[in-house]
Write a protein that holds these residues in place. Structure first.
Motif, PDB file in Angstrom:
ATOM      1  N   ALA A 178      41.207  38.946  43.569  1.00 21.06           N
ATOM      2  CA  ALA A 178      42.026  38.008  44.335  1.00 21.06           C
ATOM      3  C   ALA A 178      43.382  37.810  43.678  1.00 21.06           C
ATOM      4  O   ALA A 178      43.498  37.800  42.444  1.00 21.06           O
ATOM      5  CB  ALA A 178      41.298  36.671  44.470  1.00 21.06           C
ATOM      6  N   TYR A 179      44.422  37.646  44.521  1.00 17.39           N
ATOM      7  CA  TYR A 179      45.793  37.468  44.063  1.00 17.39           C
ATOM      8  C   TYR A 179      46.435  36.357  44.884  1.00 17.39           C
ATOM      9  O   TYR A 179      46.115  36.166  46.056  1.00 17.39           O
ATOM     10  CB  TYR A 179      46.592  38.762  44.246  1.00 17.39           C
ATOM     11  CG  TYR A 179      45.982  39.938  43.519  1.00 17.39           C
ATOM     12  CD1 TYR A 179      46.415  40.297  42.250  1.00 17.39           C
ATOM     13  CD2 TYR A 179      44.953  40.677  44.109  1.00 17.39           C
ATOM     14  CE1 TYR A 179      45.835  41.363  41.575  1.00 17.39           C
ATOM     15  CE2 TYR A 179      44.366  41.739  43.439  1.00 17.39           C
ATOM     16  CZ  TYR A 179      44.808  42.084  42.179  1.00 17.39           C
ATOM     17  OH  TYR A 179      44.219  43.126  41.509  1.00 17.39           O
ATOM     18  N   PHE A 180      47.356  35.623  44.272  1.00 19.08           N
ATOM     19  CA  PHE A 180      48.011  34.540  44.978  1.00 19.08           C
ATOM     20  C   PHE A 180      49.474  34.455  44.566  1.00 19.08           C
ATOM     21  O   PHE A 180      49.884  34.963  43.526  1.00 19.08           O
ATOM     22  CB  PHE A 180      47.317  33.200  44.703  1.00 19.08           C
ATOM     23  CG  PHE A 180      47.324  32.794  43.253  1.00 19.08           C
ATOM     24  CD1 PHE A 180      48.400  32.103  42.699  1.00 19.08           C
ATOM     25  CD2 PHE A 180      46.261  33.115  42.411  1.00 19.08           C
ATOM     26  CE1 PHE A 180      48.421  31.745  41.366  1.00 19.08           C
ATOM     27  CE2 PHE A 180      46.274  32.755  41.065  1.00 19.08           C
ATOM     28  CZ  PHE A 180      47.360  32.066  40.543  1.00 19.08           C
ATOM     29  N   GLY A 181      50.264  33.790  45.433  1.00 18.20           N
ATOM     30  CA  GLY A 181      51.680  33.582  45.143  1.00 18.20           C
ATOM     31  C   GLY A 181      52.492  33.539  46.409  1.00 18.20           C
ATOM     32  O   GLY A 181      52.170  34.224  47.387  1.00 18.20           O
ATOM     33  N   GLY A 182      53.534  32.721  46.419  1.00 18.39           N
ATOM     34  CA  GLY A 182      54.421  32.658  47.566  1.00 18.39           C
ATOM     35  C   GLY A 182      53.752  32.157  48.827  1.00 18.39           C
ATOM     36  O   GLY A 182      54.168  32.514  49.942  1.00 18.39           O
ATOM     37  N   GLY A 183      52.719  31.336  48.686  1.00 20.11           N
ATOM     38  CA  GLY A 183      52.025  30.815  49.856  1.00 20.11           C
ATOM     39  C   GLY A 183      51.064  31.797  50.496  1.00 20.11           C
ATOM     40  O   GLY A 183      50.569  31.573  51.603  1.00 20.11           O
ATOM     41  N   VAL A 184      50.775  32.895  49.784  1.00 16.56           N
ATOM     42  CA  VAL A 184      49.877  33.938  50.307  1.00 16.56           C
ATOM     43  C   VAL A 184      48.703  34.105  49.354  1.00 16.56           C
ATOM     44  O   VAL A 184      48.857  34.015  48.128  1.00 16.56           O
ATOM     45  CB  VAL A 184      50.625  35.284  50.455  1.00 16.56           C
ATOM     46  CG1 VAL A 184      49.657  36.412  50.795  1.00 16.56           C
ATOM     47  CG2 VAL A 184      51.705  35.176  51.524  1.00 16.56           C
ATOM     48  N   ARG A 185      47.535  34.353  49.908  1.00 23.77           N
ATOM     49  CA  ARG A 185      46.368  34.689  49.089  1.00 23.77           C
ATOM     50  C   ARG A 185      45.777  35.984  49.633  1.00 23.77           C
ATOM     51  O   ARG A 185      45.489  36.093  50.830  1.00 23.77           O
ATOM     52  CB  ARG A 185      45.330  33.580  49.122  1.00 23.77           C
ATOM     53  CG  ARG A 185      44.211  33.765  48.088  1.00 23.77           C
ATOM     54  CD  ARG A 185      43.556  32.433  47.775  1.00 23.77           C
ATOM     55  NE  ARG A 185      42.896  31.874  48.936  1.00 23.77           N
ATOM     56  CZ  ARG A 185      41.581  31.868  49.126  1.00 23.77           C
ATOM     57  NH1 ARG A 185      40.778  32.394  48.234  1.00 23.77           N
ATOM     58  NH2 ARG A 185      41.066  31.325  50.200  1.00 23.77           N
ATOM     59  N   TYR A 186      45.604  36.963  48.773  1.00 22.74           N
ATOM     60  CA  TYR A 186      45.092  38.279  49.163  1.00 22.74           C
ATOM     61  C   TYR A 186      43.919  38.637  48.260  1.00 22.74           C
ATOM     62  O   TYR A 186      43.895  38.297  47.074  1.00 22.74           O
ATOM     63  CB  TYR A 186      46.195  39.333  49.021  1.00 22.74           C
ATOM     64  CG  TYR A 186      45.702  40.759  49.096  1.00 22.74           C
ATOM     65  CD1 TYR A 186      45.432  41.365  50.321  1.00 22.74           C
ATOM     66  CD2 TYR A 186      45.480  41.504  47.939  1.00 22.74           C
ATOM     67  CE1 TYR A 186      44.968  42.671  50.385  1.00 22.74           C
ATOM     68  CE2 TYR A 186      45.023  42.809  47.983  1.00 22.74           C
ATOM     69  CZ  TYR A 186      44.764  43.381  49.213  1.00 22.74           C
ATOM     70  OH  TYR A 186      44.299  44.665  49.279  1.00 22.74           O
ATOM     71  N   GLY A 187      42.929  39.291  48.815  1.00 21.99           N
ATOM     72  CA  GLY A 187      41.804  39.715  48.004  1.00 21.99           C
ATOM     73  C   GLY A 187      41.047  40.852  48.643  1.00 21.99           C
ATOM     74  O   GLY A 187      41.195  41.131  49.836  1.00 21.99           O
ATOM     75  N   PHE A 188      40.248  41.527  47.825  1.00 20.04           N
ATOM     76  CA  PHE A 188      39.376  42.577  48.370  1.00 20.04           C
ATOM     77  C   PHE A 188      38.098  42.637  47.549  1.00 20.04           C
ATOM     78  O   PHE A 188      38.053  42.232  46.389  1.00 20.04           O
ATOM     79  CB  PHE A 188      40.084  43.941  48.398  1.00 20.04           C
ATOM     80  CG  PHE A 188      40.471  44.489  47.062  1.00 20.04           C
ATOM     81  CD1 PHE A 188      39.611  45.316  46.346  1.00 20.04           C
ATOM     82  CD2 PHE A 188      41.711  44.189  46.508  1.00 20.04           C
ATOM     83  CE1 PHE A 188      39.972  45.831  45.111  1.00 20.04           C
ATOM     84  CE2 PHE A 188      42.087  44.698  45.267  1.00 20.04           C
ATOM     85  CZ  PHE A 188      41.220  45.529  44.571  1.00 20.04           C
ATOM     86  N   VAL A 189      37.055  43.147  48.185  1.00 19.01           N
ATOM     87  CA  VAL A 189      35.750  43.224  47.535  1.00 19.01           C
ATOM     88  C   VAL A 189      35.035  44.484  48.021  1.00 19.01           C
ATOM     89  O   VAL A 189      35.064  44.800  49.217  1.00 19.01           O
ATOM     90  CB  VAL A 189      34.913  41.949  47.833  1.00 19.01           C
ATOM     91  CG1 VAL A 189      34.725  41.742  49.319  1.00 19.01           C
ATOM     92  CG2 VAL A 189      33.590  41.980  47.107  1.00 19.01           C
ATOM     93  N   PRO A 190      34.432  45.251  47.126  1.00 20.41           N
ATOM     94  CA  PRO A 190      33.708  46.459  47.539  1.00 20.41           C
ATOM     95  C   PRO A 190      32.427  46.109  48.306  1.00 20.41           C
ATOM     96  O   PRO A 190      31.720  45.160  47.953  1.00 20.41           O
ATOM     97  CB  PRO A 190      33.357  47.137  46.213  1.00 20.41           C
ATOM     98  CG  PRO A 190      34.263  46.525  45.195  1.00 20.41           C
ATOM     99  CD  PRO A 190      34.490  45.128  45.655  1.00 20.41           C
TER     100      PRO A 190
END
Length: 407
Positions: free
Chosen positions: A199-211
């Motif tokens: 998971a990554y965050f910043g600038g009002g955005v949260r992004y993530g991925f999972v296998p």
């Protein structure tokens, strides 16, 4: 033409199929009415937490799904401009005596497994309900094809825009001021990522991925609509993909590749809505042998990963409550309706506060994770990401119990 069924379930999604299976395991027949022509497999994949696996085990299909879904071994959380992701508590570690199981399951696999366990004819497709009418102890369901179903018990599993919830008088779900773009990608060979939640965050955005397994990954991006002007009717996955790539451009090497490899037919957009928690406490979630479960009951933001998990909880609890109530039933309609009414009231007592807690916690976790600013970002790096993971893991440590199995 008029048909008679003791129990009718509206919607063949996760909640509807799981409820039908729970009732079937308890020796109770039900009919599922689904408006589409076949199984609805939109949504790609779901993060299935400990509580979901307990429910799936109660339904007798947990090990079937475990066989194709990797156990997630840990979390990596960082800001987009950091190349040093933090190592958060492992799902397999003991966090205050909470042992967590997390796997990512393809929605298609889950729905097909649920349907496969049901008796033939349990699901009636192309059955769109246009109105609900009350007739004494019965509910009359009028379908678009002109047929009518007369039922003693009506269970709404018909999603966020539930017709059954409207009949109960529940308020429409509200927009949370956030949206999500989701994707699913299959690599030609091994994708090479560890079985971790990234998971990554910043600038009002949260992004993530999972296998999900060795070749496939599920990813998501949540954000404020002010960052991305998009009309749901556009149906422009290329525009969605370009926005996500621009939002995560500062992430460490390899992260962009997940989105870049995703084909346009495996990208979707949705505004995030939830039911007001207070409406759950004050509204009727059960009335006159009618109830709602799953997204029809407690639509929530995806920040806890509990949408599908809590729907499975609902299904097991509801099937058990009805089975206990009907254990000594006889053939009289009045007594049957009175017993099922007691079962539904018990379900309401068990699930009202749990639903309230899930919606509230999901909203608060999402609010913190997507908030921006120097102070908030500092706190997230130092404390809040770990706190959020802890909340997610604790909320997933719920046991819905077993079914009342009739031998």
């Amino acid at each position: 033409m008029e048909f008679h069924e003791d129990i009718v379930i509206v919607g063949a999604g996760i909640a509807g199929l799981a409820t039908a299976l729970g009732l079937h395991r308890s020796g109770i027949r039900s009919l599922v009415l689904e408006s589409s022509e076949g199984l609805r497999v939109t949504g790609f994949a779901l993060a299935m937490w400990t509580n979901a696996w307990r429910a799936l085990d109660a339904l007798g299909i947990g090990d079937v799904l475990r066989a194709t879904a990797h156990q997630i071994q840990g979390f990596e959380i960082s800001s987009f401009n950091s190349n040093l992701p933090s190592q958060e508590p492992s799902p397999n570690s003991n966090l205050n005596s909470v042992k967590t199981e997390l796997r990512c399951v393809r929605r298609k696999d889950l729905l097909e497994t649920l349907e496969r366990e049901l008796p033939q004819g349990t699901v009636r497709y192309s059955s769109k309900i246009v109105s609900i009418e009350e007739s004494g102890n019965f509910k009359l369901l009028h379908l678009a094809d002109g047929s009518v179903f007369r039922t003693k018990v009506l269970i709404g599993c018909d999603g966020v825009n539930s017709m059954v919830a409207k009949w109960l008088g529940l308020q429409d779900p509200v927009n949370t001021g956030r949206s999500a773009i989701r994707g699913y990608v299959v690599y030609p060979t091994n994708h090479g990522y560890e079985p971790k939640f990234h998971a990554y965050f910043g600038g009002g955005v949260r992004y993530g991925f999972v296998p999900c397994d060795d070749k496939s990954l599920y990813w998501f991006c949540t954000f404020s609509p002010s960052l991305f002007k998009y009309d749901e009717n556009e149906n422009n996955p290329l525009k969605m993909k370009q926005f996500v790539l621009s939002s995560i451009k500062d992430a460490r090497n390899g992260v962009l590749d997940v989105v870049e490899r995703t084909t346009l037919d495996c990208i979707s957009y949705a505004p995030l809505r939830q039911r007001s928690p207070w409406n759950l406490l004050t509204g009727d979630i059960v009335q006159n042998n009618v109830c709602v479960i799953g997204d029809a009951l407690h639509p929530m933001t995806p920040d806890l990963g509990q949408g599908g998990c809590s729907a499975l909880e609902d299904s097991v609890v509801l099937a058990r409550c009805l089975a206990e109530a009907l254990l000594t039933k006889n053939g009289k309609d009045d007594e049957y309706c009175e017993k099922t009414k007691m079962g539904l009231q018990k379900f309401s007592k068990e699930r009202r506060w749990r639903s309230f807690s899930l919606i509230s916690a999901a909203y608060l976790v999402g609010l913190v994770q997507e908030s921006d600013g120097v102070v908030i970002n500092f706190l997230k790096k130092k404390f809040m990401s770990r706190l959020s993971v802890g909340i997610v893991m604790r909320m997933s440590d719920f046991d819905c119990g077993k079914l009342l199995i009739v031998s």
